[in-house]
Design an enzyme around this catalytic site. Structure first.
Site, PDB file in Angstrom:
ATOM      1  N   HIS A  52      -8.690  -3.582   0.147  1.00 39.20           N
ATOM      2  CA  HIS A  52      -8.731  -3.008   1.493  1.00 39.20           C
ATOM      3  C   HIS A  52      -9.457  -1.661   1.515  1.00 39.20           C
ATOM      4  CE1 HIS A  52      -6.100  -6.056   3.148  1.00 39.20           C
ATOM      5  NE2 HIS A  52      -5.242  -5.870   2.154  1.00 39.20           N
ATOM      6  N   ILE A 342       6.607  -0.778  -2.740  1.00 42.16           N
ATOM      7  CA  ILE A 342       5.185  -0.965  -3.046  1.00 42.16           C
ATOM      8  C   ILE A 342       4.777  -2.350  -2.562  1.00 42.16           C
ATOM      9  CG2 ILE A 342       3.406  -0.835  -4.793  1.00 42.16           C
ATOM     10  CD1 ILE A 342       4.957   1.783  -4.448  1.00 42.16           C
TER      11      ILE A 342
END
Length: 483
Positions: A52, A342
């Site tokens: 990303h 996470i």
């Protein structure tokens, strides 16, 4: 007898393996405990496999900083680790005025985060980039890309192991207590360990490990996302990931090319409490196809070859708001680094997260560089990607390259043997699958699966009923059909 370490990392997913590799840059005795039989059986291998750009995350968050940092450095990391990676670019496609304003805000947010090259493009430019897409305009992120998440996680772990890190698989942690001398005693289902430091990288189990360390108060949820895998036949119609305009909490159902030419469709996002169930109901596949077809109308059941799902850990506050990454050192748990929540973009952010975790340890005690650390790792050479001349040379040197085990993906016996004798010592069918792409083609192992099981059995001197597909209890065979 206790195994003694300077640092024990709990969890060998992409973040745990990255932390182990970063720690190996210093003169430390390091062990990694993993409850599964390999490094990418959970979230690290069950995602969209996208690198990303960092534009979608709240300003000032660790998610934003780590994602941008990870994206920008990924070319160098891929070269070091010899993993498949491609900067395809990515488009977020819109149709309405509301979509347009949302994408403008996303670009503004991304630029403040440090994302590079973001621009709004019209329908003509969108069609040039992705001819088969449906949309009036889009935000284009040129540095977004795709990666093989299995190869990436495996490479981080193998490079750590090459640099002296010990990995212990099928070692689920069941108890941690701090001894009088300040060290930690860790008990797993198989062994006992003693360590000066503990780094919690347990992913879906991170809250459980936090509690064992004496860090209380985290509340966890899980988001399960289902995916459809399409045949390579449609791969040329999708040169880059195509996303809808995102909401504030969800990137939406998207279509993504893989490094090997397939297309994945998904995910949805269902909140779940069961972190072990990975089934994909038919109704979910129907929903994925219907929704994603409004962006990319080439999703047909005749091209379905598989499905999978992944579960992301979500750290929640009282109002159920999803929070930022947690990378912390807490006074109530001395000599621990605690990582919680996470989730995405954890794949992109793994190495930046690892550096921050190691920095916290270095703030507490002086670390001495390991001058012998080698960041370079070579993966298994893919026969199918070589020229005809190189294929002939390989076969002449090693006849096992001339025997095709997996026809769909053209995987040779030589590659299977390298995967069986891998540096981490893992021996499941999934471990071979993730290292070679065998069993990932159109027939999904219909031709090669039994041949691979036989090779594992012969090479590792196992009984047939000792060969596992993946997790504990997933025995390929339970006995003979005929006496």
């Amino acid at each position: 007898m206790k195994q003694k370490y300077d640092v024990i990392v709990i969890g060998a997913g992409v973040v745990g393996s990255a932390v182990a590799r970063e720690l190996a840059r210093y003169k430390l005795k390091i062990g990694v405990l993993e409850k599964n039989g390999d490094v990418c059986f959970e979230a690290s291998g069950r995602n969209s496999a996208v690198i990303h750009g960092g534009f979608a995350y709240d300003l000032g968050t660790l998610k934003a900083a780590c994602c941008v940092e990870g994206c920008l450095e990924f070319d160098q990391l891929a070269r070091e680790l010899d993993i498949p990676f491609k900067r395809t670019g990515k488009v977020l496609v819109g149709n309405t005025e509301e979509d347009y304003e949302s994408l403008k805000r996303t670009i503004k947010n991304g630029k403040i985060n440090g994302s590079v090259g973001l621009e709004m493009i019209d329908e003509k430019r969108l069609k040039e980039l992705v001819p088969a897409v449906i949309g009036k305009f889009a935000m284009f992120s040129p540095l977004s890309g795709i990666v093989d998440p299995f190869q990436y996680t495996i490479a981080l772990a193998e490079n750590a192991a090459m640099n002296g890190v010990d990995f212990y698989f099928n070692n689920e942690v069941i108890d941690i207590h701090r001894e009088a001398n300040g060290t930690y005693h860790i008990k797993t289902i198989q062994n006992n360990f003693n360590t000066r430091w503990v780094v919690n990288c347990a992913g879906l189990g991170s809250v459980k490990i936090s509690e064992m360390l004496g860090i209380h108060g985290y509340r966890f949820g899980g988001t399960k996302g289902d995916y459809i895998v399409l045949d390579k036949r449609v791969g040329p119609l999708l040169p880059m990931p195509v996303y809808p305009v995102p909401s504030t909490t969800y990137m939406g159902i998207h279509v993504t090319p893989t490094m090997d030419g397939n297309v994945t469709v998904g995910p949805n996002a269902d909140y779940v409490e069961d972190f072990a169930y990975y089934g994909v109901p038919q109704r979910n596949m129907d929903y994925l196809a219907e929704d994603a077809s409004t962006l990319w109308p080439h999703i047909h059941k005749s091209d379905y070859i598989s499905n999978y799902s992944g579960i992301q850990p979500k750290w929640l506050e009282g109002n159920d708001a999803i929070k930022d990454f947690v990378i912390e050192a807490r006074d109530e748990a001395p000599n621990t680094i605690n990582l919680v929540g996470i989730e995405s973009p954890g794949l992109t952010s793994a190495v930046p997260i690892a550096r921050r975790a190691v920095r916290l340890l270095a703030d507490a005690e002086r670390l001495h560089p390991n001058k012998d650390f080698n960041p370079i790792r070579k993966g298994i050479l893919r026969f199918s990607e070589q020229s005809d001349e190189e294929k002939a040379r390989l076969i002449a040197k090693n006849p096992d390259y001339g025997e095709i085990i997996c026809r769909c993906e053209t995987v040779t016996k030589a590659e299977i043997l390298q995967a069986v004798h891998n540096p981490l010592g893992v021996d499941t069918m999934m471990s071979i699958k993730y290292r070679t792409r065998s069993m990932m083609g159109r027939c999904q192992g219909g031709y090669c699966q039994m041949r691979i099981a036989e090779i594992i059995q012969e090479e590792l001197d196992l009984n047939a009923n000792e060969v596992l597909y993946g997790r504990s209890g997933s025995n390929m065979f339970t006995g003979k059909v005929r006496g």
